[in-house]
Write an enzyme that holds these catalytic residues in place. Structure first.
Site, mmCIF file in Angstrom:
data_model
loop_
_atom_site.group_PDB
_atom_site.id
_atom_site.type_symbol
_atom_site.label_atom_id
_atom_site.label_comp_id
_atom_site.label_asym_id
_atom_site.label_seq_id
_atom_site.Cartn_x
_atom_site.Cartn_y
_atom_site.Cartn_z
ATOM 1 N N GLU A 159 0.784 -1.242 0.000
ATOM 2 C CA GLU A 159 0.000 0.000 0.000
ATOM 3 C C GLU A 159 0.817 1.296 0.000
ATOM 4 O OE1 GLU A 159 -2.884 -0.483 3.174
ATOM 5 O OE2 GLU A 159 -3.988 -1.983 2.031
ATOM 6 N N GLU A 277 -5.557 -8.435 -0.757
ATOM 7 C CA GLU A 277 -6.219 -8.251 0.550
ATOM 8 C C GLU A 277 -7.680 -7.921 0.332
ATOM 9 O OE1 GLU A 277 -4.671 -5.283 3.214
ATOM 10 O OE2 GLU A 277 -2.629 -6.060 3.128
HETATM 11 C C1 BGC Z 1 -2.782 -3.187 6.922
HETATM 12 C C2 BGC Z 1 -3.434 -3.691 8.185
HETATM 13 C C3 BGC Z 1 -4.922 -3.448 8.158
HETATM 14 C C4 BGC Z 1 -5.505 -3.964 6.877
HETATM 15 C C5 BGC Z 1 -6.944 -3.591 6.766
HETATM 16 C C6 BGC Z 1 -3.420 -3.885 5.803
HETATM 17 O O1 BGC Z 1 -2.744 -3.599 4.635
HETATM 18 O O2 BGC Z 1 -1.428 -3.467 6.949
HETATM 19 O O3 BGC Z 1 -2.846 -3.086 9.297
HETATM 20 O O4 BGC Z 1 -5.521 -4.102 9.221
HETATM 21 O O5 BGC Z 1 -4.793 -3.515 5.742
HETATM 22 O O6 BGC Z 1 -7.096 -2.227 6.933
#
Ligand code: BGC
Length: 441
Positions: A159, A277
């Site tokens: 990110e 993710e």
């Molecule tokens: C972050 C996490 C977070 C997740 C959802 C991830 O990329 O590293 O800390 O919980 O995204 O927001």
């Protein structure tokens, strides 16, 4: 065995295999490794120190993950917290040993294993100041793992955001890839766009299309107010109580974004995509989490996009580390069990119990805790919508649903003004009597 019997066995085997294997998407031609369904081992090695966010990776996790039907594990790692601040920015040997252990355990289970640079917060604020350190991290990581099997994948940076804009990121990622390619000429490298790896960021991403071992990742948490409700690290945290019902509008919001990602990939030489993710924080209601997770996973699969759920056993966790078992509603949303169907029930008032995954051919008992609510103008349960001939009405608040496929029923409420009317009538009578008595006096 006769020829006939032999052919029958072969035919049955083929039918069985075609029913059980949903054709996985192969990333990159010519490799036998297939990324399809994965899970993030989050909140462990990307915490400032291992264990600080409540997750310590255990040996058994990789077997549990593989046996549940996942083929990929993504391991977020905060390398920046374990390397010197000054050149040559040496990564701590002990930390390398810990990552080696995790990577080896994962590879031993035959899982495609993705390691990344996660939570390198300083580079988001000061990309120029941290450029050499970032490249030095990749130079050491790629040298260290150069002889590892090809199902270890590298992901450049989680990110990118803040001052690490699309333009600066494009220059940096190209340099990082050049460094990695010196020691790892054909390893899969995953890279995502600036602006938090969002689909909207894809347009700013410039990728070498002639490198066939590059995969482009994006993260998906739409709608954010739903997936991140009550998330303490968001300021201010979106309010809790938001449901995801899977309405036409809600679905379209998701499919149109995924379609944009596919369109972008087509315009860039069909570069393989990876949903690295997606997930919903535990503070949302479980039924909504299941509906959303199931929908996103299936829509990604339908577009041939492999995915990695965020995450294994922390706040979004599909696995309960204390009970040492999967949270089945989430697991089956991710890895569907062909014999189980989701029974969902929606109500605007009161609480409903009995929803969840049920075996084919069984009954789900759905019960509302209340049938009337409010004062004066009351909400009263009218009926359940969506019942079929095999379903049974047990009493005014309870129904039994026959499970022969995914089911969705809805409690329909009506307004009841009886209380209000009685009070109005009583008031009218009292006023009438009062006026009558005053007149007589
Ligand atoms: C972050 C996490 C977070 C997740 C959802 C991830 O990329 O590293 O800390 O919980 O995204 O927001």
């Amino acid at each position: 065995m006769t020829k006939m019997e032999f052919s029958c066995i072969i035919l049955t085997l083929i039918m069985f295999l075609s029913l059980t294997c949903i054709s996985p998407m192969t990333i990159g031609k010519g490799t036998e490794h297939k990324m399809y369904r994965g899970i993030n081992l989050g909140n462990a090695l990307e915490a400032p120190k291992e264990g600080e966010w409540g997750v310590i990776i255990k040996d058994e996790y990789f077997r549990i993950i593989r046996e549940a039907g996942f083929d990929t594990v993504r391991i977020p790692i905060r390398w920046s917290a374990h390397a010197d601040d000054d050149p040559p920015y040496k990564i701590d040997d002990e930390f390398f040993k810990m990552v080696d252990w995790v990577v080896n355990k994962s590879l031993e289970q035959g899982l495609i294993t993705i390691i990344n640079i996660h939570h390198y917060e300083d580079i988001m604020q000061d990309p120029a100041g941290h450029k050499m350190r970032f490249l030095a991290l990749w130079s050491q990581i790629s040298e260290h793992y150069k002889d590892y099997p090809e199902n270890l994948y590298f992901e450049l940076l989680n990110e990118p955001h803040g001052r690490l804009t699309g333009k600066i990121w494009n220059e940096l990622l190209a340099e990082a890839i050049r460094i990695i390619r010196v020691t790892n000429p054909s390893r899969k490298i995953i890279v995502g766009p600036a602006n938090w790896n969002s689909i909207n960021g894809l347009d700013s991403l410039i990728i070498l299309e002639n490198d066939k071992n590059i995969i482009v990742t994006f993260h998906f948490y739409t709608p954010f107010e739903f997936t991140h409700q009550g998330a303490e690290w968001v300021h201010p945290p979106p309010p809790v109580g938001k449901k995801w019902l899977g309405t036409e509008t809600e679905r379209r919001q998701i499919t149109s974004l995924l379609d944009e990602a596919v369109k972008w990939s087509k315009e860039h030489g069909n570069i393989p995509l990876f949903l690295g993710e997606f997930g919903v924080y535990w503070k949302a209601d479980m039924d909504s989490r299941v509906r959303w997770t199931y929908f996103v996973a299936r829509e990604a699969e339908r577009r041939g996009i492999p995915w990695c759920y965020w995450e294994f056993c922390a706040g979004f966790g599909a696995y309960d580390p204390k009970e040492r078992k999967w949270r089945e509603p989430l697991l089956y949303a991710l890895i569907p069990n062909p014999n189980k169907h989701f029974v969902s029930a929606i109500t605007d008032y009161g609480n409903i119990t009995g929803t969840g995954w049920y075996d084919e051919g069984t009954y789900a008992t759905i019960k509302l805790d209340k049938t009337a609510m409010g004062f004066l103008v009351r909400n009263v349960l009218d009926h359940f919508e969506g019942l079929k001939s095999k379903d049974k009405i047990i009493d005014e608040r309870t129904v039994q649903i026959y499970v022969d496929g995914p089911k969705e029923i809805r409690a329909v409420w009506r307004k009841d003004c009886t209380q209000l009317m009685l009070i109005v009538i009583a008031a009218c009578i009292s006023i009438g009597m009062l006026l009558f008595m005053m007149k007589r006096r």
